[in-house]
Each structure stands twice: as structure tokens, then as C-alpha cells.
Motif scaffolding. Structure first.
Motif, PDB file in Angstrom:
ATOM      1  N   ILE A  23      28.914  63.296  56.304  1.00 53.93           N
ATOM      2  CA  ILE A  23      27.657  64.047  56.275  1.00 53.93           C
ATOM      3  C   ILE A  23      26.586  63.278  55.504  1.00 53.93           C
ATOM      4  O   ILE A  23      25.437  63.155  55.952  1.00 53.93           O
ATOM      5  CB  ILE A  23      27.867  65.450  55.674  1.00 53.93           C
ATOM      6  N   SER A  24      26.950  62.730  54.339  1.00 59.51           N
ATOM      7  CA  SER A  24      25.987  61.991  53.510  1.00 59.51           C
ATOM      8  C   SER A  24      25.404  60.809  54.259  1.00 59.51           C
ATOM      9  O   SER A  24      24.206  60.510  54.146  1.00 59.51           O
ATOM     10  CB  SER A  24      26.653  61.506  52.219  1.00 59.51           C
ATOM     11  N   SER A  25      26.248  60.123  55.033  1.00 60.03           N
ATOM     12  CA  SER A  25      25.765  58.942  55.748  1.00 60.03           C
ATOM     13  C   SER A  25      24.770  59.326  56.840  1.00 60.03           C
ATOM     14  O   SER A  25      23.921  58.518  57.223  1.00 60.03           O
ATOM     15  CB  SER A  25      26.938  58.152  56.344  1.00 60.03           C
ATOM     16  N   VAL A  26      24.859  60.558  57.333  1.00 62.47           N
ATOM     17  CA  VAL A  26      23.924  61.032  58.362  1.00 62.47           C
ATOM     18  C   VAL A  26      22.627  61.513  57.719  1.00 62.47           C
ATOM     19  O   VAL A  26      21.528  61.090  58.103  1.00 62.47           O
ATOM     20  CB  VAL A  26      24.549  62.174  59.203  1.00 62.47           C
ATOM     21  N   VAL A  27      22.730  62.398  56.742  1.00 65.60           N
ATOM     22  CA  VAL A  27      21.521  63.018  56.178  1.00 65.60           C
ATOM     23  C   VAL A  27      20.713  62.040  55.324  1.00 65.60           C
ATOM     24  O   VAL A  27      19.533  62.298  55.050  1.00 65.60           O
ATOM     25  CB  VAL A  27      21.869  64.288  55.363  1.00 65.60           C
ATOM     26  N   ASN A  28      21.307  60.925  54.922  1.00 68.43           N
ATOM     27  CA  ASN A  28      20.582  59.933  54.120  1.00 68.43           C
ATOM     28  C   ASN A  28      19.976  58.808  54.941  1.00 68.43           C
ATOM     29  O   ASN A  28      19.507  57.811  54.385  1.00 68.43           O
ATOM     30  CB  ASN A  28      21.503  59.347  53.044  1.00 68.43           C
ATOM     31  N   GLN A  29      19.963  58.946  56.257  1.00 67.43           N
ATOM     32  CA  GLN A  29      19.306  57.947  57.098  1.00 67.43           C
ATOM     33  C   GLN A  29      17.801  57.952  56.867  1.00 67.43           C
ATOM     34  O   GLN A  29      17.188  59.004  56.730  1.00 67.43           O
ATOM     35  CB  GLN A  29      19.596  58.218  58.577  1.00 67.43           C
ATOM     36  N   THR A  30      17.200  56.762  56.849  1.00 63.13           N
ATOM     37  CA  THR A  30      15.742  56.677  56.711  1.00 63.13           C
ATOM     38  C   THR A  30      15.056  57.138  57.996  1.00 63.13           C
ATOM     39  O   THR A  30      13.904  57.571  57.965  1.00 63.13           O
ATOM     40  CB  THR A  30      15.304  55.243  56.390  1.00 63.13           C
ATOM     41  N   TYR A  31      15.757  57.032  59.124  1.00 62.97           N
ATOM     42  CA  TYR A  31      15.231  57.511  60.401  1.00 62.97           C
ATOM     43  C   TYR A  31      15.305  59.034  60.382  1.00 62.97           C
ATOM     44  O   TYR A  31      16.362  59.611  60.107  1.00 62.97           O
ATOM     45  CB  TYR A  31      16.083  56.943  61.536  1.00 62.97           C
ATOM     46  N   THR A  32      14.189  59.687  60.686  1.00 63.28           N
ATOM     47  CA  THR A  32      14.129  61.140  60.481  1.00 63.28           C
ATOM     48  C   THR A  32      14.281  61.966  61.753  1.00 63.28           C
ATOM     49  O   THR A  32      14.538  63.168  61.658  1.00 63.28           O
ATOM     50  CB  THR A  32      12.791  61.523  59.809  1.00 63.28           C
ATOM     51  N   ASN A  33      14.123  61.358  62.932  1.00 64.33           N
ATOM     52  CA  ASN A  33      14.180  62.147  64.166  1.00 64.33           C
ATOM     53  C   ASN A  33      15.631  62.302  64.631  1.00 64.33           C
ATOM     54  O   ASN A  33      16.036  61.788  65.670  1.00 64.33           O
ATOM     55  CB  ASN A  33      13.326  61.502  65.252  1.00 64.33           C
ATOM     56  N   GLY A  91      35.132  61.257  58.545  1.00 59.51           N
ATOM     57  CA  GLY A  91      35.797  60.069  58.023  1.00 59.51           C
ATOM     58  C   GLY A  91      35.059  58.793  58.366  1.00 59.51           C
ATOM     59  O   GLY A  91      35.242  57.762  57.725  1.00 59.51           O
ATOM     60  N   ASP A  92      34.198  58.858  59.397  1.00 60.19           N
ATOM     61  CA  ASP A  92      33.418  57.700  59.804  1.00 60.19           C
ATOM     62  C   ASP A  92      32.008  57.790  59.222  1.00 60.19           C
ATOM     63  O   ASP A  92      31.560  58.868  58.829  1.00 60.19           O
ATOM     64  CB  ASP A  92      33.363  57.593  61.329  1.00 60.19           C
ATOM     65  N   GLU A  93      31.314  56.649  59.184  1.00 60.66           N
ATOM     66  CA  GLU A  93      29.987  56.618  58.566  1.00 60.66           C
ATOM     67  C   GLU A  93      29.062  55.651  59.295  1.00 60.66           C
ATOM     68  O   GLU A  93      29.526  54.662  59.880  1.00 60.66           O
ATOM     69  CB  GLU A  93      30.087  56.123  57.117  1.00 60.66           C
ATOM     70  N   PHE A  94      27.754  55.907  59.212  1.00 61.39           N
ATOM     71  CA  PHE A  94      26.786  54.875  59.546  1.00 61.39           C
ATOM     72  C   PHE A  94      26.956  53.748  58.528  1.00 61.39           C
ATOM     73  O   PHE A  94      27.305  53.994  57.373  1.00 61.39           O
ATOM     74  CB  PHE A  94      25.357  55.419  59.491  1.00 61.39           C
ATOM     75  N   TYR A  95      26.671  52.530  58.955  1.00 63.71           N
ATOM     76  CA  TYR A  95      26.945  51.385  58.079  1.00 63.71           C
ATOM     77  C   TYR A  95      26.119  51.437  56.797  1.00 63.71           C
ATOM     78  O   TYR A  95      26.618  51.167  55.713  1.00 63.71           O
ATOM     79  CB  TYR A  95      26.687  50.079  58.829  1.00 63.71           C
ATOM     80  N   ASP A  96      24.845  51.787  56.919  1.00 66.38           N
ATOM     81  CA  ASP A  96      23.988  51.953  55.736  1.00 66.38           C
ATOM     82  C   ASP A  96      22.851  52.904  56.096  1.00 66.38           C
ATOM     83  O   ASP A  96      22.777  53.397  57.229  1.00 66.38           O
ATOM     84  CB  ASP A  96      23.462  50.603  55.218  1.00 66.38           C
ATOM     85  N   SER A  97      21.962  53.149  55.148  1.00 68.03           N
ATOM     86  CA  SER A  97      20.911  54.158  55.363  1.00 68.03           C
ATOM     87  C   SER A  97      19.858  53.703  56.379  1.00 68.03           C
ATOM     88  O   SER A  97      19.107  54.519  56.895  1.00 68.03           O
ATOM     89  CB  SER A  97      20.233  54.501  54.036  1.00 68.03           C
ATOM     90  N   GLU A  98      19.802  52.409  56.678  1.00 72.66           N
ATOM     91  CA  GLU A  98      18.811  51.868  57.615  1.00 72.66           C
ATOM     92  C   GLU A  98      19.356  51.751  59.036  1.00 72.66           C
ATOM     93  O   GLU A  98      18.636  51.300  59.937  1.00 72.66           O
ATOM     94  CB  GLU A  98      18.357  50.474  57.145  1.00 72.66           C
ATOM     95  N   THR A  99      20.599  52.135  59.263  1.00 68.98           N
ATOM     96  CA  THR A  99      21.266  51.838  60.533  1.00 68.98           C
ATOM     97  C   THR A  99      20.516  52.370  61.746  1.00 68.98           C
ATOM     98  O   THR A  99      20.215  51.628  62.679  1.00 68.98           O
ATOM     99  CB  THR A  99      22.709  52.390  60.523  1.00 68.98           C
ATOM    100  N   VAL A 100      20.237  53.659  61.779  1.00 69.48           N
ATOM    101  CA  VAL A 100      19.623  54.245  62.969  1.00 69.48           C
ATOM    102  C   VAL A 100      18.242  53.648  63.213  1.00 69.48           C
ATOM    103  O   VAL A 100      17.875  53.327  64.350  1.00 69.48           O
ATOM    104  CB  VAL A 100      19.549  55.784  62.872  1.00 69.48           C
ATOM    105  N   ALA A 101      17.472  53.450  62.156  1.00 69.75           N
ATOM    106  CA  ALA A 101      16.154  52.836  62.297  1.00 69.75           C
ATOM    107  C   ALA A 101      16.274  51.437  62.891  1.00 69.75           C
ATOM    108  O   ALA A 101      15.493  51.058  63.778  1.00 69.75           O
ATOM    109  CB  ALA A 101      15.455  52.781  60.940  1.00 69.75           C
TER     110      ALA A 101
END
Length: 250
Positions: A23-33, A91-101
Motif C-alpha cells: 500500500i505504501s509503495s502505491v500511495v507514495n507515488q509522485t504520480y497522482t492520477n 507483498g509486491d511494490e513499485f520500485y521507487d516513488s518515481e516509478t509510475v511517473a
């Protein structure tokens, strides 16, 4: 500026240990849409209490019994309304907070975006890159030697997705990606790590069943004789990988 809506879908059942990381890896993305969808299988181990902490960041949430992971994933797809979808299961995560952007900055209006995955051990330590390195270019034929792109590292235009085929209990994600890739006109390699994948799961615990399902999926998509031949290549590559790594570790 290319700013599509991304539906991130998380499937979880009784995983109080790992759900907050995801959850943290999703909600902490810099990409907001981002539209965040969580499908819970009626957990009773404290998972729901953690999800509750983030309810204002979750667009859609259901908690009910399901008939297995692909039933739950189909429920997530049905709830999603974004331009693109990606599954980031518990259990899985985005690699970092900039990933989606970074993914959407890599090219406009692709049908599929994909990148590389880092494997994570049960204790949270890094195990490095997957054995199947993401290919420089990917088409629907690209899985003939194995799943070269992990499920957590592929973004697919939602209009190209179909429900998961529930005749497969462990390997339906391979079939799902192939079916979408057959429709894709523009596929973009992001050329970076985009996901962290927690190793294990049912396909590892029921390896024989998973292999049988994969063979059937590949036979249906690539033909029987090519699939038999390709499995000899897969076996050779696996043996060479094991031998090379044993020499490195000795």
C-alpha cells in the motif's frame, strides 16, 4: 503532458505482514492520477485493520470470499476504470516513488509499458534481477521461452484487457498478458526497474501444476511442436544458468 489514469489493483488475503509495504509503495507515488483498487478475500488476521488506515487513499475496496486469486483479480479488473491497469499484489511494490511517473514519461499513448523487476526474499533483502531478463523489445511471441516480464512490471491499456481464464489456477497471468500483447500496436520498454517482486507464491509451491498449465498456454498460442522444442531450449538455459551460478558461488 501525457497524464493517463492508472488503475493499480492489489489482491490480498491474510497477509498482515506485507500488505502495508505494498500500500505504501502505491500511495507514495509522485504520480497522482492513480485509482487504487484493493480486493480482499475476507481476511481475518489484521490485514483489514491496516487497509482501514489508508481508506482515504483507496478509491475502491471490497472484502468478500472469492474462488481463488484469478477470481479476485477479475473482480479488480471489473472495478477498474483507469486508462491503464497494473496488478501490484500484496507483498509486491513499485520500485521507487518515481516509478509510475517514469513509466508514462517514457513514451506517449503506448498500449503496453514494461520494465525490469528486482526479486525480494522473504526477509526483505534483495536477490537482484530475475533470471528472465526483460527483453529489449517485446511482442506476444516473447513468452515462448518463459515469462520474461513479470506481472508486476507490465502496464496494459485497460481496453485491451480481458478477464483472466480461470481454467488455469496458477499461470493465467501468462495467458492474460499474451492475449493483450496480441492486440498491442505500440509497446514501450521503460528501460528501468519498475517493480519489486516477493518470491514464492503458489506457482512455486505447486511447481508441477504450474509447468503443466504453462505448457498448455504456450501450446495453444505457439503450436505443439514449437512448444516442445522451446521447452528443450528452456531446460538447457535453466541448466546453464544453474551451472554458471554454482561456479560463481564455489
Amino acid at each position: 503532458m501525457f497524464n493517463p489514469r492508472l488503475s493499480v489493483i492489489t489482491i490480498v488475503y491474510n497477509n498482515v505482514r506485507d500488505i502495508e509495504r505494498t500500500i505504501s509503495s502505491v500511495v507514495n507515488q509522485t504520480y497522482t492520477n492513480i485509482e487504487y483498487v484493493i480486493v480482499d478475500g475476507q481476511s481475518n488476521d489484521g490485514t483489514l485493520q491496516i487497509i482501514e488506515k489508508y481508506k482515504d487513499r483507496i478509491a475502491k475496496f471490497i472484502s468478500e470470499k472469492d474462488e481463488g486469486i484469478y477470481d479476485a483479480m477479475n473482480k479488480g479488473l471489473a472495478l477498474a476504470t483507469g486508462d491503464y491497469v497494473i496488478f501490484m499484489n500484496s507483498g509486491d511494490e513499485f520500485y521507487d516513488s518515481e516509478t509510475v511517473a517514469a513509466v508514462f514519461a517514457s513514451g506517449d499513448d503506448a498500449d503496453i509499458y514494461y520494465g525490469e523487476t528486482e526479486m525480494i526474499a522473504d526477509d526483505g533483502s534483495s536477490l537482484g534481477q530475475r533470471r528472465h531478463k526483460a527483453p529489449a523489445k517485446f511482442t506476444w511471441r516473447g513468452f515462448k521461452y518463459g515469462m520474461s516480464i513479470s506481472h508486476q512490471a507490465i502496464y496494459i491499456r485497460r481496453s485491451m484487457t480481458e478477464p483472466y481464464d480461470r481454467r488455469y489456477q496458477l499461470s493465467s497471468d501468462i495467458d492474460w498478458i499474451i492475449r493483450a500483447a496480441k492486440k498491442a500496436k505500440k509497446i514501450v520498454n521503460v528501460n528501468r526497474y519498475v517493480a519489486k517482486y516477493l518470491i514464492g507464491g503458489m506457482s512455486k509451491k505447486k511447481h508441477r501444476q504450474s509447468l503443466i498449465e504453462r505448457f498448455d498456454i504456450m501450446k495453444r498460442n505457439y503450436g505443439l511442436l514449437p512448444t516442445v522444442f522451446n521447452h528443450f531450449v528452456i531446460a538447457f538455459n535453466l541448466g546453464w544458468y544453474w551451472l554458471k551460478n554454482r561456479r560463481t558461488n564455489d
